[in-house]
Write a protein that holds these residues in place. Structure first.
Motif, mmCIF file in Angstrom:
data_model
loop_
_atom_site.group_PDB
_atom_site.id
_atom_site.type_symbol
_atom_site.label_atom_id
_atom_site.label_comp_id
_atom_site.label_asym_id
_atom_site.label_seq_id
_atom_site.Cartn_x
_atom_site.Cartn_y
_atom_site.Cartn_z
ATOM 1 N N ALA A 212 0.821 -1.206 0.000
ATOM 2 C CA ALA A 212 0.000 0.000 0.000
ATOM 3 C C ALA A 212 0.859 1.262 0.000
ATOM 4 C CB ALA A 212 -0.926 -0.002 1.217
ATOM 5 N N TRP B 126 1.055 3.995 -2.960
ATOM 6 C CA TRP B 126 0.671 5.357 -2.606
ATOM 7 C C TRP B 126 1.753 6.362 -3.023
ATOM 8 C CZ3 TRP B 126 0.643 7.210 3.182
ATOM 9 C CH2 TRP B 126 0.207 8.544 3.253
ATOM 10 N N ARG B 127 3.012 6.005 -2.819
ATOM 11 C CA ARG B 127 4.108 6.939 -3.057
ATOM 12 C C ARG B 127 4.602 6.955 -4.499
ATOM 13 N NH1 ARG B 127 3.330 10.607 0.572
ATOM 14 N NH2 ARG B 127 3.519 9.871 2.730
ATOM 15 N N GLN C 32 3.087 7.397 -8.051
ATOM 16 C CA GLN C 32 1.916 7.683 -8.867
ATOM 17 C C GLN C 32 2.002 7.045 -10.245
ATOM 18 O OE1 GLN C 32 0.744 11.795 -9.006
ATOM 19 N NE2 GLN C 32 0.930 12.089 -6.790
ATOM 20 N N GLN D 214 -0.013 3.923 -10.521
ATOM 21 C CA GLN D 214 -1.430 4.001 -10.203
ATOM 22 C C GLN D 214 -2.301 4.162 -11.445
ATOM 23 O OE1 GLN D 214 -1.944 7.239 -7.420
ATOM 24 N NE2 GLN D 214 -0.195 6.592 -6.184
ATOM 25 N N ILE E 71 -4.241 7.675 -5.836
ATOM 26 C CA ILE E 71 -4.463 7.448 -4.410
ATOM 27 C C ILE E 71 -4.181 8.752 -3.686
ATOM 28 C CG2 ILE E 71 -3.701 6.170 -2.373
ATOM 29 C CD1 ILE E 71 -2.977 3.866 -4.191
ATOM 30 N N THR E 72 -5.219 9.385 -3.178
ATOM 31 C CA THR E 72 -5.056 10.654 -2.481
ATOM 32 C C THR E 72 -4.357 10.426 -1.148
ATOM 33 O OG1 THR E 72 -7.198 10.455 -1.376
ATOM 34 C CG2 THR E 72 -7.183 11.504 -3.551
ATOM 35 N N ASP E 73 -3.848 11.515 -0.585
ATOM 36 C CA ASP E 73 -3.203 11.403 0.722
ATOM 37 C C ASP E 73 -4.189 10.953 1.791
ATOM 38 O OD1 ASP E 73 -0.773 12.128 -0.294
ATOM 39 O OD2 ASP E 73 -0.927 14.235 0.271
ATOM 40 N N GLY F 201 -4.512 7.236 1.262
ATOM 41 C CA GLY F 201 -3.267 6.574 1.631
ATOM 42 C C GLY F 201 -3.101 6.481 3.135
#
Length: 220
Positions: free
Chosen positions: A140, A144-145, A147, A150, A154-156, A159
């Motif tokens: 995950a 998340w880190r 992009q 993706q 995945i927004t902060d 995340g």
């Protein structure tokens, strides 16, 4: 030949489809293997059937617990991979490692059912669950880190919610591992704390998914 091998590796790393199919298969097999420990001891007379069924409760409890955990892990895995556009070497290695731990889970489940509150059995179970969730957390965080991996951003908020949800499980099972050597019962009771904790963290994670995909509901 070297070119073909390099092409095959690149294809596996590039598309998530093969890893998703492999993951679904391994989870299905692991969940099915859990039920094989539910069996009566040889031939049982009809007058003893009820008694023998009652004696199966440790196996049944271990089966239900592990099946529920695997179902949650699989759902978390699917939610994450709905947002994967491509697989790189790190994400692929983390996923394969997590699947290896998932495939192992029927063994500690059987040991826990047979030896219940014995320290080695409880510690072994926690020692397998912890890396499964830790690897999910790493997957995950990696997704998340990065992009570029993706398919859906995945927004902060999402995340943080997913990391918190998985992190809570890592902390509980990770803490239960040393606790098991002092008191196996206390370690098992610590696992039970996950029920209310996951209700809270799971609600936050689902809210983050809905906020990111309004009108679509929670991915399944």
């Amino acid at each position: 030949m070297a070119a073909r091998e390099a092409s095959g590796i690149a294809e596996i790393e590039g598309s998530p489809d093969r890893l998703v199919a492999l993951s679904d298969g391994i989870y299905a097999i692991a969940m099915t293997l859990l039920v094989l420990d539910l069996k009566l001891p040889g031939e049982v007379h009809a007058s003893r059937l009820g008694h023998e069924l009652v004696r199966l409760w440790p196996q049944l409890a271990a089966y239900v617990s592990s099946f529920a955990l695997l179902a949650v892990f699989w759902q978390d895995h699917r939610r994450l991979f709905l947002r994967v556009r491509r697989i790189d070497g790190t994400l692929g290695a983390l996923t394969v490692a997590s699947l290896g731990a998932v495939a192992l889970l029927p063994f500690p489940t059987n040991v826990l059912a047979e030896y219940r509150l014995q320290t080695p059995a409880v510690a072994l179970y926690a020692g397998v669950i912890t890396p499964i969730v830790t690897l999910h957390l790493a997957i995950a965080a990696t997704l998340w880190r990065h992009q570029d991996l993706q398919a859906k951003r995945i927004t902060d908020q999402m995340g943080r919610a997913v990391v918190w949800d998985l992190g809570a499980t890592v902390v509980v099972f990770g803490l239960s591992l040393p606790v098991a050597f002092a008191s196996p019962l206390a370690a098992v009771c610590l696992w039970l704390l996950l029920i209310p904790l996951k209700v809270i963290t799971g609600r936050q994670a689902r809210a983050a998914y809905r906020h990111d995909d309004p009108g679509c509901g929670t991915p399944t």
